[in-house]
Design a protein around this motif. Structure first.
Motif, short mmCIF file in Angstrom:
data_model
loop_
_atom_site.label_atom_id
_atom_site.label_comp_id
_atom_site.label_asym_id
_atom_site.label_seq_id
_atom_site.Cartn_x
_atom_site.Cartn_y
_atom_site.Cartn_z
N GLN A 175 -2.64 0.46 3.25
CA GLN A 175 -2.82 -0.67 4.02
C GLN A 175 -4.19 -1.86 3.83
OE1 GLN A 175 -7.17 2.14 4.47
NE2 GLN A 175 -5.79 3.38 5.05
N ALA A 176 -3.90 -2.01 1.91
CA ALA A 176 -3.20 -3.61 1.94
C ALA A 176 -2.38 -3.88 2.13
CB ALA A 176 -4.44 -3.92 0.53
N MET A 177 -1.43 -3.63 1.62
CA MET A 177 -0.03 -4.16 1.58
C MET A 177 0.21 -4.55 3.20
SD MET A 177 3.24 -2.48 0.36
CE MET A 177 3.16 -1.50 2.16
N LEU A 178 -0.24 -3.14 3.73
CA LEU A 178 0.52 -3.32 5.63
C LEU A 178 -0.11 -4.81 5.98
CD1 LEU A 178 0.87 0.03 6.56
CD2 LEU A 178 3.10 -1.33 5.65
N LYS A 179 -1.78 -4.66 5.91
CA LYS A 179 -2.19 -5.65 6.62
C LYS A 179 -1.98 -6.97 5.87
CE LYS A 179 -7.28 -6.65 7.49
NZ LYS A 179 -8.61 -6.45 6.92
N SER A 180 -1.82 -7.63 5.28
CA SER A 180 -0.79 -8.91 4.38
C SER A 180 0.16 -9.37 4.99
CB SER A 180 -0.95 -9.17 2.83
OG SER A 180 -0.70 -7.80 2.16
N HIS A 181 1.22 -7.66 5.47
CA HIS A 181 2.51 -8.19 5.83
C HIS A 181 2.78 -8.51 6.56
CE1 HIS A 181 7.10 -8.09 5.05
NE2 HIS A 181 6.83 -7.44 3.97
N PRO A 182 3.35 -9.62 7.01
CA PRO A 182 3.55 -10.43 8.04
C PRO A 182 4.93 -9.82 9.49
CG PRO A 182 5.41 -12.01 6.50
CD PRO A 182 4.61 -10.16 5.85
N TYR A 183 6.08 -9.24 8.95
CA TYR A 183 6.30 -8.53 9.05
C TYR A 183 6.18 -7.36 10.34
CZ TYR A 183 10.87 -10.13 7.15
OH TYR A 183 11.23 -11.25 6.00
N GLU A 184 6.33 -7.37 11.60
CA GLU A 184 6.04 -5.68 12.15
C GLU A 184 6.21 -4.37 11.78
OE1 GLU A 184 6.97 -6.45 16.34
OE2 GLU A 184 9.05 -6.66 15.60
N GLU A 185 7.68 -4.51 11.44
CA GLU A 185 8.11 -3.48 10.73
C GLU A 185 8.36 -3.32 9.13
OE1 GLU A 185 8.64 -0.42 12.03
OE2 GLU A 185 8.37 -0.66 14.26
N VAL A 186 7.40 -3.62 8.16
CA VAL A 186 7.66 -3.25 6.70
C VAL A 186 8.70 -2.55 5.98
CG1 VAL A 186 5.69 -3.81 4.86
CG2 VAL A 186 5.35 -3.78 7.00
N ALA A 187 9.60 -2.61 5.43
CA ALA A 187 10.22 -1.98 4.42
C ALA A 187 9.96 -1.80 3.31
CB ALA A 187 11.49 -2.77 4.40
N TYR A 188 9.96 -0.60 2.89
CA TYR A 188 9.03 -0.24 1.70
C TYR A 188 9.05 1.03 1.09
CZ TYR A 188 4.89 2.60 3.81
OH TYR A 188 4.59 2.91 4.17
N ASP A 189 9.01 1.54 0.32
CA ASP A 189 9.82 2.37 -0.55
C ASP A 189 7.89 2.91 -1.01
OD1 ASP A 189 11.74 2.95 0.53
OD2 ASP A 189 12.48 1.45 -1.35
N LEU A 190 8.08 4.16 -1.27
CA LEU A 190 7.12 4.90 -2.52
C LEU A 190 7.94 6.33 -2.80
CD1 LEU A 190 3.98 4.52 -3.48
CD2 LEU A 190 2.99 5.82 -1.42
N TYR A 191 7.75 6.29 -4.15
CA TYR A 191 8.40 7.48 -4.80
C TYR A 191 7.52 8.24 -5.60
CZ TYR A 191 11.15 3.69 -7.21
OH TYR A 191 11.64 3.03 -7.82
N ALA A 192 7.26 9.41 -6.29
CA ALA A 192 6.66 9.44 -7.65
C ALA A 192 7.29 9.51 -8.59
CB ALA A 192 6.37 10.45 -7.12
N VAL A 193 7.06 9.21 -10.20
CA VAL A 193 7.70 8.87 -11.26
C VAL A 193 6.75 9.85 -12.36
CG1 VAL A 193 7.89 6.56 -10.45
CG2 VAL A 193 5.75 7.08 -11.57
N ASP A 194 7.58 9.81 -13.25
CA ASP A 194 6.98 11.18 -13.90
C ASP A 194 6.55 10.89 -15.34
OD1 ASP A 194 6.97 13.40 -14.95
OD2 ASP A 194 8.98 13.33 -16.73
N LEU A 195 4.72 9.83 -14.71
CA LEU A 195 4.22 9.10 -15.45
C LEU A 195 3.13 9.79 -15.02
CD1 LEU A 195 5.56 5.97 -15.21
CD2 LEU A 195 5.55 7.29 -17.93
N LYS A 196 2.12 9.75 -16.16
CA LYS A 196 0.35 10.10 -15.69
C LYS A 196 -0.48 8.13 -15.05
CE LYS A 196 1.06 14.32 -14.68
NZ LYS A 196 1.11 14.79 -13.06
N GLY A 197 -1.10 8.83 -14.39
CA GLY A 197 -1.90 7.89 -14.74
C GLY A 197 -3.22 7.99 -15.93
N ARG A 198 -4.61 7.41 -15.66
CA ARG A 198 -5.49 7.66 -16.41
C ARG A 198 -6.07 8.66 -16.10
NH1 ARG A 198 -11.10 4.70 -13.75
NH2 ARG A 198 -10.48 5.78 -11.40
N SER A 199 -6.83 9.25 -17.26
CA SER A 199 -7.60 11.04 -17.50
C SER A 199 -9.12 10.24 -16.96
CB SER A 199 -7.26 11.38 -19.61
OG SER A 199 -5.89 11.87 -18.39
N LEU A 200 -9.18 11.07 -16.62
CA LEU A 200 -10.98 11.08 -16.12
C LEU A 200 -11.63 12.62 -16.57
CD1 LEU A 200 -10.94 9.78 -12.44
CD2 LEU A 200 -11.78 8.43 -14.87
N GLY A 201 -12.95 12.54 -17.47
CA GLY A 201 -13.16 13.65 -17.75
C GLY A 201 -15.29 13.73 -18.09
#
Length: 371
Positions: A216-242
């Motif tokens: 949402q932050a990216m789309l709001k700040s981007h000037p294009y009416e059709e934003v070219a972007y990719d979002l794909y899963a990677v074989d990494l893990k982020g922070r752990s909470l416990g």
């Protein structure tokens, strides 16, 4: 202007996201409605008759509590029972009850971090991991004149965290091509004409828990009416909470001295102690609430002492034989959350110019009397 109920809860869930709660935990809105303006919020550890009376006297519309008022499925709702009377009074006074429990315990800057902080535990890490964020790679193409604006929006929304490094990204200059079709209003170029634009490719990592916020932050700040972007899963893990926190004290102290610190900082009149009071304590584990079952995990993590509530007799015996000490300040020690949650909400509401007031419950909900 008063904040809507949903707005107050959005602030609360920034602190304690619901998705990090333990499976089956009774959290969220338990009674009433959030579809109303909230004149006042009361932050409490538990919700009992005195707390509800306090809420009525203060004219609040919402109680945010740590412990659930509906823990098991209701067989009936009779107003001549103690709990039935409690629910009836809340409903008649249009007071909603929202619960943040294990999600408040495990979150960064939540219950267990607060307890670790006041007890002097440094560089604490979870005793037992229960949630690890999946990671995604975000790639977006931005015209050069908007590069910094879009990059800042993405990173300030929380993307780009790698370990203890924040705002990490990779940026490559290149050319993008496109042909605006009929009905378009292109930021660069014109309809029906092939365009070649200088663009920068931004790459960064995004945790699954904030994926929507970053996009949402990216789309709001981007000037294009059709934003070219990719979002794909990677074989990494982020922070752990416990659950819990374990870490070292700045200086070793005797168990006896540390007991006095626990009583003072957690504001309890008495504690139960398992172990030799002359023993030197260097590494400490703490779990808010009932964490006695984690004594083996705490010992495996190298803790000399576990601070937690509601330790039963046989657990104490087993821990004593195994060589780990325990300090039990009781479950009510979690009242440390009241002023801190209230301060968080008050700051958020003030920043957005709301007149909603946040109150800290003054009721002591400790059910035990210490003789």
């Amino acid at each position: 202007m008063f904040a809507k109920g949903q707005t107050v809860i959005q602030y609360m869930e920034q602190l304690a996201p619901k998705h990090v709660a333990m499976e089956g935990d009774k959290i969220g809105l338990q009674l009433g409605s959030l579809q109303k303006e909230i004149r006042g919020v009361l932050v409490a550890l538990d919700v009992n008759e005195e707390v509800v009376e306090e809420a009525v006297e203060k004219g609040v519309d919402l109680i945010i509590a740590h412990h659930a008022i509906i823990y098991r499925p209701l067989a009936h709702l009779q107003s001549d029972t103690p709990m039935g009377k409690l629910y009836e009074k809340l409903i008649k006074n249009d007071i909603a009850v929202y619960v943040a429990h294990t999600n408040l315990d495990v979150t960064d800057g939540g219950m267990n971090d607060w307890m670790a902080e006041v007890l002097g535990i440094e560089n604490g890490s979870p005793i037992d991991d229960i949630h690890t964020d999946d990671l995604y790679k975000l790639v977006v193409f931005v015209p050069k004149d908007h590069h910094q604006r879009v990059l800042d929006a993405i990173l300030n929304a929380g993307a780009g965290q790698i370990g203890n490094y924040s705002h990490c990204s990779f940026n490559i200059e290149g050319y993008g091509t496109f042909l605006p079709g009929e009905g378009t209003d292109p930021y660069i170029g014109q309809q029906g004409k092939m365009e070649k634009a200088e663009e920068i490719r931004i790459e960064t990592l995004v945790p699954a828990s904030i994926r929507s916020k970053v996009i949402q932050a990216m789309l709001k700040s981007h000037p294009y009416e059709e934003v070219a972007y990719d979002l794909y899963a990677v074989d990494l893990k982020g922070r752990s909470l416990g659950l819990g926190r374990v870490g070292k004290l700045a200086e070793p102290v005797s168990l006896n001295s540390f007991v006095q610190r626990v009583k003072e900082k957690l504001e309890v009149p008495a504690v139960r102690v398992v172990g030799d009071l002359n023993r030197q304590i260097k590494k400490v584990a703490v779990i808010g609430g009932s964490g006695g079952r984690y004594w083996k995990t705490a010992m495996f993590r190298g803790a000399d002492v576990l601070v937690t509530g509601d330790v039963d007799y046989h657990t104490a015996q087993d821990a004593l034989m195994a060589g780990i000490t325990i300090i039990d300040p009781g479950h009510n020690a979690e009242k440390i959350m009241k002023p801190r949650v209230a301060a968080w909400l008050a700051e958020k509401l003030s920043d957005d110019k709301y007149d909603t007031k946040v109150h800290v419950s003054k009721v002591n909900t400790e059910p035990f009397v210490f003789m």
